[in-house]
Design a protein around this motif. Structure first.
Motif, PDB file in Angstrom:
ATOM      1  N   MET A 232       0.839  -1.171   0.000  1.00  0.00           N
ATOM      2  CA  MET A 232       0.000   0.000   0.000  1.00  0.00           C
ATOM      3  C   MET A 232       0.882   1.232   0.000  1.00  0.00           C
ATOM      4  O   MET A 232       1.892   1.268   0.686  1.00  0.00           O
ATOM      5  CB  MET A 232      -0.846   0.055   1.271  1.00  0.00           C
ATOM      6  N   LYS A 233       0.439   2.235  -0.717  1.00  0.00           N
ATOM      7  CA  LYS A 233       1.142   3.508  -0.707  1.00  0.00           C
ATOM      8  C   LYS A 233       0.746   4.287   0.544  1.00  0.00           C
ATOM      9  O   LYS A 233      -0.283   4.021   1.167  1.00  0.00           O
ATOM     10  CB  LYS A 233       0.799   4.314  -1.956  1.00  0.00           C
ATOM     11  N   ILE A 234       1.553   5.271   0.884  1.00  0.00           N
ATOM     12  CA  ILE A 234       1.331   6.029   2.106  1.00  0.00           C
ATOM     13  C   ILE A 234      -0.018   6.743   2.094  1.00  0.00           C
ATOM     14  O   ILE A 234      -0.671   6.858   3.138  1.00  0.00           O
ATOM     15  CB  ILE A 234       2.494   7.010   2.377  1.00  0.00           C
ATOM     16  N   SER A 235      -0.474   7.179   0.933  1.00  0.00           N
ATOM     17  CA  SER A 235      -1.767   7.868   0.870  1.00  0.00           C
ATOM     18  C   SER A 235      -2.911   6.933   1.264  1.00  0.00           C
ATOM     19  O   SER A 235      -3.843   7.333   1.959  1.00  0.00           O
ATOM     20  CB  SER A 235      -2.010   8.440  -0.533  1.00  0.00           C
ATOM     21  N   GLU A 236      -2.822   5.677   0.858  1.00  0.00           N
ATOM     22  CA  GLU A 236      -3.857   4.708   1.223  1.00  0.00           C
ATOM     23  C   GLU A 236      -3.793   4.379   2.711  1.00  0.00           C
ATOM     24  O   GLU A 236      -4.820   4.288   3.385  1.00  0.00           O
ATOM     25  CB  GLU A 236      -3.712   3.433   0.396  1.00  0.00           C
ATOM     26  N   VAL A 237      -2.591   4.223   3.234  1.00  0.00           N
ATOM     27  CA  VAL A 237      -2.433   3.952   4.669  1.00  0.00           C
ATOM     28  C   VAL A 237      -2.976   5.128   5.474  1.00  0.00           C
ATOM     29  O   VAL A 237      -3.667   4.944   6.475  1.00  0.00           O
ATOM     30  CB  VAL A 237      -0.952   3.667   5.012  1.00  0.00           C
ATOM     31  N   ALA A 238      -2.685   6.336   5.027  1.00  0.00           N
ATOM     32  CA  ALA A 238      -3.182   7.532   5.714  1.00  0.00           C
ATOM     33  C   ALA A 238      -4.706   7.557   5.701  1.00  0.00           C
ATOM     34  O   ALA A 238      -5.345   7.843   6.717  1.00  0.00           O
ATOM     35  CB  ALA A 238      -2.612   8.782   5.053  1.00  0.00           C
ATOM     36  N   ARG A 239      -5.288   7.233   4.576  1.00  0.00           N
ATOM     37  CA  ARG A 239      -6.753   7.220   4.466  1.00  0.00           C
ATOM     38  C   ARG A 239      -7.360   6.158   5.382  1.00  0.00           C
ATOM     39  O   ARG A 239      -8.331   6.420   6.090  1.00  0.00           O
ATOM     40  CB  ARG A 239      -7.168   6.954   3.015  1.00  0.00           C
ATOM     41  N   LEU A 240      -6.751   4.982   5.432  1.00  0.00           N
ATOM     42  CA  LEU A 240      -7.283   3.886   6.240  1.00  0.00           C
ATOM     43  C   LEU A 240      -7.129   4.111   7.744  1.00  0.00           C
ATOM     44  O   LEU A 240      -7.961   3.672   8.526  1.00  0.00           O
ATOM     45  CB  LEU A 240      -6.613   2.567   5.848  1.00  0.00           C
ATOM     46  N   THR A 241      -6.054   4.791   8.134  1.00  0.00           N
ATOM     47  CA  THR A 241      -5.787   4.978   9.561  1.00  0.00           C
ATOM     48  C   THR A 241      -6.236   6.341  10.086  1.00  0.00           C
ATOM     49  O   THR A 241      -6.371   6.517  11.300  1.00  0.00           O
ATOM     50  CB  THR A 241      -4.282   4.845   9.860  1.00  0.00           C
ATOM     51  N   GLY A 242      -6.414   7.299   9.190  1.00  0.00           N
ATOM     52  CA  GLY A 242      -6.743   8.655   9.631  1.00  0.00           C
ATOM     53  C   GLY A 242      -5.517   9.438  10.068  1.00  0.00           C
ATOM     54  O   GLY A 242      -5.639  10.561  10.563  1.00  0.00           O
ATOM     55  N   LEU A 243      -4.344   8.860   9.892  1.00  0.00           N
ATOM     56  CA  LEU A 243      -3.101   9.542  10.239  1.00  0.00           C
ATOM     57  C   LEU A 243      -2.609  10.366   9.055  1.00  0.00           C
ATOM     58  O   LEU A 243      -2.824   9.997   7.901  1.00  0.00           O
ATOM     59  CB  LEU A 243      -2.015   8.527  10.608  1.00  0.00           C
ATOM     60  N   ALA A 244      -1.925  11.451   9.352  1.00  0.00           N
ATOM     61  CA  ALA A 244      -1.300  12.248   8.295  1.00  0.00           C
ATOM     62  C   ALA A 244      -0.083  11.486   7.772  1.00  0.00           C
ATOM     63  O   ALA A 244       0.581  10.785   8.532  1.00  0.00           O
ATOM     64  CB  ALA A 244      -0.868  13.596   8.849  1.00  0.00           C
ATOM     65  N   PRO A 245       0.210  11.615   6.480  1.00  0.00           N
ATOM     66  CA  PRO A 245       1.418  10.964   5.954  1.00  0.00           C
ATOM     67  C   PRO A 245       2.677  11.346   6.735  1.00  0.00           C
ATOM     68  O   PRO A 245       3.548  10.506   6.947  1.00  0.00           O
ATOM     69  CB  PRO A 245       1.479  11.449   4.501  1.00  0.00           C
ATOM     70  N   SER A 246       2.745  12.589   7.194  1.00  0.00           N
ATOM     71  CA  SER A 246       3.919  13.007   7.969  1.00  0.00           C
ATOM     72  C   SER A 246       4.026  12.222   9.277  1.00  0.00           C
ATOM     73  O   SER A 246       5.134  11.909   9.725  1.00  0.00           O
ATOM     74  CB  SER A 246       3.876  14.510   8.249  1.00  0.00           C
ATOM     75  N   ALA A 247       2.896  11.902   9.901  1.00  0.00           N
ATOM     76  CA  ALA A 247       2.913  11.104  11.133  1.00  0.00           C
ATOM     77  C   ALA A 247       3.399   9.686  10.840  1.00  0.00           C
ATOM     78  O   ALA A 247       4.175   9.120  11.616  1.00  0.00           O
ATOM     79  CB  ALA A 247       1.527  11.069  11.767  1.00  0.00           C
ATOM     80  N   ILE A 248       2.964   9.134   9.727  1.00  0.00           N
ATOM     81  CA  ILE A 248       3.386   7.782   9.347  1.00  0.00           C
ATOM     82  C   ILE A 248       4.892   7.764   9.090  1.00  0.00           C
ATOM     83  O   ILE A 248       5.604   6.868   9.550  1.00  0.00           O
ATOM     84  CB  ILE A 248       2.591   7.294   8.119  1.00  0.00           C
ATOM     85  N   ARG A 249       5.384   8.790   8.385  1.00  0.00           N
ATOM     86  CA  ARG A 249       6.824   8.881   8.138  1.00  0.00           C
ATOM     87  C   ARG A 249       7.589   9.051   9.452  1.00  0.00           C
ATOM     88  O   ARG A 249       8.668   8.496   9.626  1.00  0.00           O
ATOM     89  CB  ARG A 249       7.128  10.052   7.199  1.00  0.00           C
ATOM     90  N   TYR A 250       7.028   9.834  10.366  1.00  0.00           N
ATOM     91  CA  TYR A 250       7.661  10.036  11.666  1.00  0.00           C
ATOM     92  C   TYR A 250       7.793   8.716  12.419  1.00  0.00           C
ATOM     93  O   TYR A 250       8.848   8.418  12.983  1.00  0.00           O
ATOM     94  CB  TYR A 250       6.864  11.048  12.499  1.00  0.00           C
ATOM     95  N   TYR A 251       6.732   7.918  12.417  1.00  0.00           N
ATOM     96  CA  TYR A 251       6.800   6.611  13.075  1.00  0.00           C
ATOM     97  C   TYR A 251       7.888   5.748  12.444  1.00  0.00           C
ATOM     98  O   TYR A 251       8.594   5.019  13.135  1.00  0.00           O
ATOM     99  CB  TYR A 251       5.453   5.898  13.022  1.00  0.00           C
TER     100      TYR A 251
END
Length: 121
Positions: free
Chosen positions: A1-20
């Motif tokens: 999954m691309k980050i945009s899809e993960v962000a949509r599914l989790t409600g997290l901002a892409p920047s938060a996902i990258r931070y993790y």
């Protein structure tokens, strides 16, 4: 999954996902890099983000979650259950405190409404 899809599914901002990811919160293989440098997130990464959100909501710090989840994928189920039980205990305590706070605010509101009703306002 691309980050945009993960962000949509989790409600997290892409920047938060990258931070993790920068904080090394994913297990090996959960985030893969494609030949063009894009990130590809596995379903394991999605589950990890859901656990991180639950831990954050329960009041755990990032360091505490990192420590608890460091070897998540290789832990025996008994240890995983113990970690999740701890999270549930913290959530239950928070619910109790919030319920008590709600009761106190409601009681104060009712007292004020009664006073307002007797002054004709």
């Amino acid at each position: 999954m691309k980050i945009s899809e993960v962000a949509r599914l989790t409600g997290l901002a892409p920047s938060a996902i990258r931070y993790y990811e920068q904080q090394d919160m994913f297990s090996p293989g959960q985030v893969e890099r494609t030949s063009n440098g894009y990130r590809n997130y596995t379903t394991g990464a999605l589950r990890r983000l859901e656990l991180l959100q639950a831990g954050r909501d329960a009041g755990f710090t990032l360091a505490e979650m990192k420590n608890r989840m460091r070897d998540w994928d290789t832990l025996p189920d008994e240890k995983r259950a113990e970690i999740l039980k701890t999270q549930l205990d913290v959530i239950d305590e928070k619910i109790e405190r919030l319920s008590e706070s709600r009761r106190q605010v409601l009681e104060s509101l009712q007292t004020l409404q009664e006073r307002l009703g007797t002054t004709g306002q």
